[in-house]
Design a protein around this motif. Structure first.
Motif, mmCIF file in Angstrom:
data_model
loop_
_atom_site.group_PDB
_atom_site.id
_atom_site.type_symbol
_atom_site.label_atom_id
_atom_site.label_comp_id
_atom_site.label_asym_id
_atom_site.label_seq_id
_atom_site.Cartn_x
_atom_site.Cartn_y
_atom_site.Cartn_z
ATOM 1 N N TYR A 1 -3.260 -4.361 -7.243
ATOM 2 C CA TYR A 1 -2.855 -3.646 -6.029
ATOM 3 C C TYR A 1 -3.816 -2.486 -5.746
ATOM 4 O O TYR A 1 -3.459 -1.319 -5.922
ATOM 5 N N PRO A 2 -5.022 -2.780 -5.308
ATOM 6 C CA PRO A 2 -6.007 -1.711 -5.071
ATOM 7 C C PRO A 2 -5.606 -0.741 -3.964
ATOM 8 O O PRO A 2 -6.150 0.361 -3.888
ATOM 9 N N ARG A 3 -4.635 -1.125 -3.121
ATOM 10 C CA ARG A 3 -4.232 -0.249 -2.023
ATOM 11 C C ARG A 3 -3.032 0.628 -2.387
ATOM 12 O O ARG A 3 -2.525 1.366 -1.566
ATOM 13 N N ILE A 4 -2.578 0.521 -3.645
ATOM 14 C CA ILE A 4 -1.505 1.392 -4.126
ATOM 15 C C ILE A 4 -2.108 2.483 -5.008
ATOM 16 O O ILE A 4 -2.843 2.188 -5.949
ATOM 17 N N ALA A 5 -1.801 3.725 -4.688
ATOM 18 C CA ALA A 5 -2.229 4.863 -5.517
ATOM 19 C C ALA A 5 -1.051 5.285 -6.391
ATOM 20 O O ALA A 5 0.013 5.633 -5.875
ATOM 21 N N ALA B 1 5.732 -0.923 -1.956
ATOM 22 C CA ALA B 1 4.773 -0.585 -3.012
ATOM 23 C C ALA B 1 5.498 -0.232 -4.300
ATOM 24 O O ALA B 1 5.067 -0.612 -5.392
ATOM 25 N N SER B 2 6.607 0.475 -4.195
ATOM 26 C CA SER B 2 7.371 0.848 -5.384
ATOM 27 C C SER B 2 7.946 -0.375 -6.087
ATOM 28 O O SER B 2 7.940 -0.454 -7.322
ATOM 29 N N MET B 3 8.434 -1.343 -5.309
ATOM 30 C CA MET B 3 8.955 -2.567 -5.915
ATOM 31 C C MET B 3 7.848 -3.347 -6.615
ATOM 32 O O MET B 3 8.057 -3.928 -7.680
ATOM 33 N N ALA B 4 6.658 -3.349 -6.022
ATOM 34 C CA ALA B 4 5.535 -4.038 -6.649
ATOM 35 C C ALA B 4 5.163 -3.380 -7.973
ATOM 36 O O ALA B 4 4.883 -4.063 -8.965
ATOM 37 N N VAL B 5 5.155 -2.057 -8.007
ATOM 38 C CA VAL B 5 4.828 -1.340 -9.244
ATOM 39 C C VAL B 5 5.911 -1.572 -10.292
ATOM 40 O O VAL B 5 5.614 -1.740 -11.486
ATOM 41 N N ALA B 6 7.176 -1.598 -9.872
ATOM 42 C CA ALA B 6 8.269 -1.867 -10.816
ATOM 43 C C ALA B 6 8.118 -3.247 -11.439
ATOM 44 O O ALA B 6 8.296 -3.427 -12.647
ATOM 45 N N ALA B 7 7.773 -4.248 -10.622
ATOM 46 C CA ALA B 7 7.572 -5.599 -11.142
ATOM 47 C C ALA B 7 6.376 -5.652 -12.081
ATOM 48 O O ALA B 7 6.402 -6.340 -13.104
ATOM 49 N N SER C 1 0.843 -1.190 0.000
ATOM 50 C CA SER C 1 0.000 0.000 0.000
ATOM 51 C C SER C 1 0.880 1.242 0.000
ATOM 52 O O SER C 1 2.056 1.191 0.346
ATOM 53 N N GLY C 2 0.280 2.370 -0.393
ATOM 54 C CA GLY C 2 1.001 3.639 -0.402
ATOM 55 C C GLY C 2 0.859 4.346 -1.733
ATOM 56 O O GLY C 2 0.139 3.908 -2.630
ATOM 57 N N VAL C 3 1.544 5.466 -1.839
ATOM 58 C CA VAL C 3 1.538 6.267 -3.064
ATOM 59 C C VAL C 3 2.858 6.058 -3.789
ATOM 60 O O VAL C 3 3.925 6.170 -3.193
ATOM 61 N N ALA D 1 0.129 3.575 -20.454
ATOM 62 C CA ALA D 1 -0.674 4.119 -19.360
ATOM 63 C C ALA D 1 -1.917 3.286 -19.059
ATOM 64 O O ALA D 1 -2.150 2.881 -17.910
ATOM 65 N N VAL D 2 -2.720 3.027 -20.068
ATOM 66 C CA VAL D 2 -3.993 2.335 -19.830
ATOM 67 C C VAL D 2 -3.795 0.904 -19.333
ATOM 68 O O VAL D 2 -4.340 0.528 -18.289
ATOM 69 N N PRO D 3 -3.024 0.035 -20.021
ATOM 70 C CA PRO D 3 -2.877 -1.336 -19.515
ATOM 71 C C PRO D 3 -2.195 -1.401 -18.150
ATOM 72 O O PRO D 3 -2.528 -2.262 -17.330
ATOM 73 N N LEU D 4 -1.274 -0.477 -17.892
ATOM 74 C CA LEU D 4 -0.578 -0.501 -16.607
ATOM 75 C C LEU D 4 -1.500 -0.089 -15.466
ATOM 76 O O LEU D 4 -1.550 -0.746 -14.418
ATOM 77 N N ILE D 5 -2.236 0.994 -15.646
ATOM 78 C CA ILE D 5 -3.132 1.458 -14.586
ATOM 79 C C ILE D 5 -4.237 0.447 -14.333
ATOM 80 O O ILE D 5 -4.632 0.200 -13.186
ATOM 81 N N ARG D 6 -4.750 -0.171 -15.381
ATOM 82 C CA ARG D 6 -5.768 -1.205 -15.198
ATOM 83 C C ARG D 6 -5.215 -2.385 -14.406
ATOM 84 O O ARG D 6 -5.868 -2.903 -13.482
ATOM 85 N N ALA D 7 -4.012 -2.817 -14.752
ATOM 86 C CA ALA D 7 -3.397 -3.947 -14.056
ATOM 87 C C ALA D 7 -3.133 -3.607 -12.594
ATOM 88 O O ALA D 7 -3.344 -4.440 -11.702
#
Length: 325
Positions: free
Chosen positions: A117-121, A280-286, A90-92, A106-112
């Motif tokens: 990860y609904p708790r990551i903004a 959260a940043s590592m999750a987004v990077a992956a 979670s986090g920003v 942008a679109v496929p990444l934000i959707r995924a």
């Protein structure tokens, strides 16, 4: 009442015997008897009827069994919900994407990200690689996709793919039907290119030197939308086809391979050591790695992957986590 007492009582009632319940629970029989007596004293009712073959639940005991099952089920659900929340990052996360990749990613990444990860903004930032490089160093951006990234102390990077730059022309251009165009031929056209320090301009100039050819730019333009409009108006550009996928698919623009030499650049996913929400940043990077790979595998992104697929985006990528403080 304690949860332990309730669990013991339910097992005894279901087993029909103190001795059998003691075996299942690995608890001494006298201890079970004491817990049941304490529970009966607290409630003021008899919960079990004793007989030579064991025990059976009284009417009040059967009623308590029904409630205990519900209570224990909710306790387990609560434990699972808390565990899931603890496991979910979670986090920003401030995510930087270069202009040439932002439109397609942008679109496929934000959707995924929303699904996984609904708790990551995610705060999405679009900029040139030079700016993203600088912002990664200062901690303004947590994760970024960079072209020909530089080696800095405050980042962890994984090279993902190599992408070719193509000659982009309007569909009606005389070279639009060519299977390939030499780099010298391309440089002779009225080109619209971003100005330095844009990485595309640096790559075009580097390969012009390799081809021993002179680069003459008709229009310097740092706006992707303006570049598209100017090419549609009859000019040409050297750009990655992924950035112009919509116009190419609609048949308004064509992307022609360049040869002798073929200009390429390297794409890397970069993680800042200064990220406020490291997990959260590592999750987004992956996840960024996963989405980019899926686009390449699906043919939407023409590129060559540089390394074997990493871990699933639900996992923390070990190559990143080992290098973080």
């Amino acid at each position: 009442m304690e949860l332990r007492q309730l669990r013991y009582f339910l097992q005894i009632a279901d087993s029909g015997s103190f001795s059998r319940a003691a075996e299942v629970l690995s608890v001494a029989q006298p201890s079970l008897s004491q817990h049941v007596r304490s529970l009966e004293d607290e409630l003021g009712v008899n919960l079990l009827a004793r007989h030579p073959r064991g025990v059976t639940a009284t009417e009040q005991g059967r009623l308590l069994c029904d409630h205990v099952r519900l209570i224990l089920r909710e306790v387990e659900r609560s434990r699972e919900a808390l565990q899931a929340a603890a496991d979910s990052p979670s986090g920003v996360v401030v995510l930087g994407l270069p202009t040439s990749a932002c439109r397609g990613l942008a679109v496929p990444l934000i959707r995924a990200a929303a699904a996984r990860y609904p708790r990551i903004a995610i705060h999405l930032v679009e900029a040139m690689t030079g700016s993203l490089d600088e912002w990664m160093q200062t901690g303004k951006v947590d994760v970024a996709l960079l072209y020909d990234r530089k080696a800095f102390e405050n980042i962890v990077a994984n090279d993902v793919m190599v992408e070719e730059l193509r000659l982009i022309l309007p569909a009606g251009h005389q070279l639009a039907g060519s299977r390939a165009v030499t780099y010298r031929q391309a440089l002779a056209l009225p080109l619209v290119l971003p100005q330095r320090p844009h990485v595309i301009r640096e790559v075009v100039e580097t390969f012009a030197a390799r081809a021993d050819a002179e680069l003459t730019v008709a229009i310097n333009c740092d706006s992707l939308q303006a570049i598209v409009a100017l090419v549609l108006d009859g000019n040409a550009t050297i750009y990655p086809s992924f950035a112009l996928r919509d116009e190419i698919d609609r048949g308004n623009l064509v992307a022609i391979p360049l040869v002798d030499p073929t200009p390429t650049w390297r794409l890397s996913i970069v993680l800042s050591r200064k990220a406020a929400d490291g997990r959260a940043s590592m999750a987004v990077a992956a996840l960024l790695d996963e989405v980019a790979r899926s686009l390449v595998a699906g043919g939407q992104w023409e590129a060559q992957l540089r390394r074997a697929p990493g871990p699933a985006a639900a996992d923390i990528p070990s190559s990143l986590s080992k290098e973080l403080p």
